[in-house]
Design an enzyme around this catalytic site. Sequence first.
Site, PDB file in Angstrom:
ATOM      1  N   ASN A  43      28.073  87.429   8.485  1.00 26.81           N
ATOM      2  CA  ASN A  43      28.672  87.088   9.773  1.00 26.81           C
ATOM      3  C   ASN A  43      28.175  88.040  10.854  1.00 26.81           C
ATOM      4  O   ASN A  43      27.945  89.232  10.607  1.00 26.81           O
ATOM      5  CB  ASN A  43      30.195  87.042   9.703  1.00 26.81           C
ATOM      6  CG  ASN A  43      30.833  88.313   9.184  1.00 26.81           C
ATOM      7  OD1 ASN A  43      30.286  88.988   8.335  1.00 26.81           O
ATOM      8  ND2 ASN A  43      32.008  88.629   9.702  1.00 26.81           N
ATOM      9  N   GLU A  45      29.126  89.042  14.725  1.00 28.75           N
ATOM     10  CA  GLU A  45      30.065  88.949  15.851  1.00 28.75           C
ATOM     11  C   GLU A  45      29.419  89.554  17.096  1.00 28.75           C
ATOM     12  O   GLU A  45      28.448  90.293  17.003  1.00 28.75           O
ATOM     13  CB  GLU A  45      31.353  89.707  15.500  1.00 28.75           C
ATOM     14  CG  GLU A  45      32.023  89.137  14.259  1.00 28.75           C
ATOM     15  CD  GLU A  45      33.269  89.891  13.824  1.00 28.75           C
ATOM     16  OE1 GLU A  45      33.537  90.985  14.383  1.00 28.75           O
ATOM     17  OE2 GLU A  45      33.962  89.393  12.922  1.00 28.75           O
ATOM     18  N   CYS A  54      29.276  82.542  11.622  1.00 31.64           N
ATOM     19  CA  CYS A  54      29.703  82.828  10.253  1.00 31.64           C
ATOM     20  C   CYS A  54      28.501  83.042   9.327  1.00 31.64           C
ATOM     21  O   CYS A  54      27.396  82.529   9.583  1.00 31.64           O
ATOM     22  CB  CYS A  54      30.526  81.671   9.704  1.00 31.64           C
ATOM     23  SG  CYS A  54      32.116  81.448  10.496  1.00 31.64           S
ATOM     24  N   GLU A  56      27.868  81.736   6.502  1.00 33.06           N
ATOM     25  CA  GLU A  56      27.346  80.481   5.940  1.00 33.06           C
ATOM     26  C   GLU A  56      26.293  79.870   6.860  1.00 33.06           C
ATOM     27  O   GLU A  56      25.233  79.424   6.426  1.00 33.06           O
ATOM     28  CB  GLU A  56      28.473  79.468   5.738  1.00 33.06           C
ATOM     29  CG  GLU A  56      29.538  79.891   4.736  1.00 33.06           C
ATOM     30  CD  GLU A  56      30.689  80.666   5.344  1.00 33.06           C
ATOM     31  OE1 GLU A  56      30.463  81.489   6.244  1.00 33.06           O
ATOM     32  OE2 GLU A  56      31.828  80.439   4.894  1.00 33.06           O
ATOM     33  N   CYS A  87      35.064  78.063   7.236  1.00 32.95           N
ATOM     34  CA  CYS A  87      35.847  77.534   8.355  1.00 32.95           C
ATOM     35  C   CYS A  87      35.471  76.058   8.584  1.00 32.95           C
ATOM     36  O   CYS A  87      34.505  75.541   8.013  1.00 32.95           O
ATOM     37  CB  CYS A  87      35.598  78.362   9.618  1.00 32.95           C
ATOM     38  SG  CYS A  87      34.014  78.023  10.423  1.00 32.95           S
ATOM     39  N   CYS A  90      31.859  75.386   9.765  1.00 32.34           N
ATOM     40  CA  CYS A  90      30.878  75.540   8.684  1.00 32.34           C
ATOM     41  C   CYS A  90      30.969  74.388   7.687  1.00 32.34           C
ATOM     42  O   CYS A  90      29.945  73.944   7.153  1.00 32.34           O
ATOM     43  CB  CYS A  90      31.071  76.881   7.985  1.00 32.34           C
ATOM     44  SG  CYS A  90      30.499  78.290   8.957  1.00 32.34           S
TER      45      CYS A  90
HETATM   46  N1  THU Z   1      33.780  84.320   8.651  1.00 37.24           N
HETATM   47  C1  THU Z   1      32.656  83.976   7.986  1.00 37.24           C
HETATM   48  O1  THU Z   1      31.575  84.522   8.228  1.00 37.24           O
HETATM   49  N2  THU Z   1      32.748  83.020   7.037  1.00 37.24           N
HETATM   50  C2  THU Z   1      33.918  82.437   6.629  1.00 37.24           C
HETATM   51  O2  THU Z   1      33.896  81.621   5.714  1.00 37.24           O
HETATM   52  C3  THU Z   1      35.171  82.788   7.287  1.00 37.24           C
HETATM   53  C4  THU Z   1      35.062  83.677   8.469  1.00 37.24           C
HETATM   54  C5  THU Z   1      33.707  85.420   9.632  1.00 37.24           C
HETATM   55  C6  THU Z   1      33.791  85.040  11.063  1.00 37.24           C
HETATM   56  C7  THU Z   1      34.294  86.328  11.692  1.00 37.24           C
HETATM   57  O3  THU Z   1      33.183  87.171  11.958  1.00 37.24           O
HETATM   58  C8  THU Z   1      35.118  86.962  10.613  1.00 37.24           C
HETATM   59  O4  THU Z   1      34.762  86.319   9.397  1.00 37.24           O
HETATM   60  C9  THU Z   1      36.623  86.846  10.823  1.00 37.24           C
HETATM   61  O5  THU Z   1      36.994  85.518  11.032  1.00 37.24           O
END
Ligand code: THU
Length: 133
Positions: A43, A45, A54, A56, A87, A90
């Site tokens: 992930n 940010e 994300c 994925e 999420c 994704c």
């Molecule tokens: N996140 C993912 O990368 N994949 C998931 O399946 C769930 C959430 C990340 C997004 C964000 O950077 C952090 O987790 C918190 O939501």
Amino acid sequence: MPVSDALVTAARAARTHAVAPYSSFRVGAAVQSADGRVFTGCNIENASYGLTVCAERVAIWKALSEGVRTFTALVVVADTPHPTPPCGACRQLIWEFCGDVPVVIANLDRIIAEYSAQALLPAPFDGRTIAEP
Ligand code: THU
């Protein structure tokens, strides 16, 4: 077919590269192509929050951008005792780009859950919907 240990290990390793200064929630992902290659993501940010991507999607984008169009499995790893499933955004993209692959959810120690992409996104909107109005 069970996913390979190598795919889970790759997702765990990708998680260590997470750019998650806002949530501190680090996620790794790995997808396998039909020809056996592995593409990973973490992930990422940023200060606007809303442009977060994300793990994925990063893994899927990397594979697509290398020409991969057929996938066999996807693994998601977070450091939680309970499953961290993809999420909603994704799920849409896993379904559209990877098809009905096994989606394996693991933590740092073990595999916790496995779903099919179809089970994660029942009644999907996709290209068939557009082609058959
Ligand atoms: N996140 C993912 O990368 N994949 C998931 O399946 C769930 C959430 C990340 C997004 C964000 O950077 C952090 O987790 C918190 O939501």
